[in-house]
Design a protein around this motif. Structure first.
Motif, PDB file in Angstrom:
ATOM      1  N   LEU A   1       0.819  -1.213   0.000  1.00 37.53           N
ATOM      2  CA  LEU A   1       0.000   0.000   0.000  1.00 37.53           C
ATOM      3  C   LEU A   1       0.851   1.260   0.000  1.00 37.53           C
ATOM      4  N   SER A   2       1.974   1.267   0.714  1.00 38.74           N
ATOM      5  CA  SER A   2       2.829   2.457   0.716  1.00 38.74           C
ATOM      6  C   SER A   2       3.439   2.672  -0.662  1.00 38.74           C
ATOM      7  N   THR A   3       3.686   1.591  -1.399  1.00 37.80           N
ATOM      8  CA  THR A   3       4.198   1.718  -2.758  1.00 37.80           C
ATOM      9  C   THR A   3       3.151   2.370  -3.654  1.00 37.80           C
ATOM     10  N   VAL A   4       1.900   1.975  -3.500  1.00 39.01           N
ATOM     11  CA  VAL A   4       0.811   2.586  -4.266  1.00 39.01           C
ATOM     12  C   VAL A   4       0.712   4.066  -3.914  1.00 39.01           C
ATOM     13  N   ASP A   5       0.827   4.388  -2.617  1.00 34.66           N
ATOM     14  CA  ASP A   5       0.786   5.797  -2.195  1.00 34.66           C
ATOM     15  C   ASP A   5       1.890   6.593  -2.873  1.00 34.66           C
ATOM     16  N   ASN A   6       3.103   6.057  -2.906  1.00 31.73           N
ATOM     17  CA  ASN A   6       4.226   6.766  -3.528  1.00 31.73           C
ATOM     18  C   ASN A   6       4.029   6.935  -5.033  1.00 31.73           C
ATOM     19  N   LEU A   7       3.467   5.929  -5.693  1.00 29.15           N
ATOM     20  CA  LEU A   7       3.168   6.069  -7.119  1.00 29.15           C
ATOM     21  C   LEU A   7       2.146   7.177  -7.348  1.00 29.15           C
ATOM     22  N   GLU A   8       1.126   7.222  -6.513  1.00 29.37           N
ATOM     23  CA  GLU A   8       0.106   8.271  -6.640  1.00 29.37           C
ATOM     24  C   GLU A   8       0.720   9.648  -6.426  1.00 29.37           C
ATOM     25  N   ARG A   9       1.632   9.769  -5.441  1.00 27.47           N
ATOM     26  CA  ARG A   9       2.305  11.041  -5.199  1.00 27.47           C
ATOM     27  C   ARG A   9       3.149  11.452  -6.407  1.00 27.47           C
TER      28      ARG A   9
END
Length: 178
Positions: A63-71
């Motif tokens: 999930l943190s990887t998805v957050d970073n991609l979104e950022r």
């Protein structure tokens, strides 16, 4: 008659004791059967939950990887003229984070380049004549392979060296003269 009466009492006592033991054994049997049925149901429920939620920790880590991609996407949309290098650095950071999360759960990249071809780990897509390395050496990785602990997820797809032959020399002369 008194002797028969005493023998009858002894037989009756023995009968009652055996009857009580039989009732106790029947009760133990019923309890054991109920306990086994509960164990079976609990095992089935645990297997279903493991199947449904077993990958929960991996998903949490991703999930943190998805957050970073979104950022990264949001940042690049806001700064259209942003430096391509910074965008690539952000994507590389996300890739490393993703590989770290997978590694935490036992996923590893299969090493291949420069190693001897191993059909258990590699899938040869192309053989190239190359006299600079021993035949069967992996020259290039076309697609990385991955393992989960000791289980193959996907073999590494590779280019493998083979010994140059007469046909390779003839083909080289034809292409060089044309």
């Amino acid at each position: 008659i008194e002797l028969l009466s005493e023998e009858l009492r002894a037989l009756k006592t023995e009968f009652e004791a055996r009857e009580a033991a039989l009732a106790e054994a029947g009760d133990r049997h019923l309890r054991l059967q109920a306990e086994f049925e509960n164990f079976r149901r609990r095992g089935l429920k645990e297997r279903q939950e493991a199947l449904q939620y077993g990958h929960q920790n991996l998903v949490k880590d991703l999930l943190s990887t998805v957050d970073n991609l979104e950022r990264a996407i949001e940042h690049s949309e806001q700064n259209v003229a942003a430096d391509l290098r910074s965008l690539l650095q952000g994507v590389d950071l996300v890739r490393r984070e993703l590989l770290a999360a997978l590694g935490k759960h036992g996923v590893s990249v299969i090493e291949a380049k420069g190693l001897a071809f191993d059909p258990a780990l590699h899938e040869a897509l192309v053989q190239i004549p190359d006299g600079s390395v021993p035949p069967g050496t992996v020259l290039q990785i076309l697609q990385k392979g991955y393992q989960l602990h000791d289980r193959m997820l996907r073999p590494a797809r590779v280019m493998v060296a083979r010994a140059p032959g007469k046909d390779d020399a003839v083909a080289g002369k034809k292409t060089g003269s044309e």
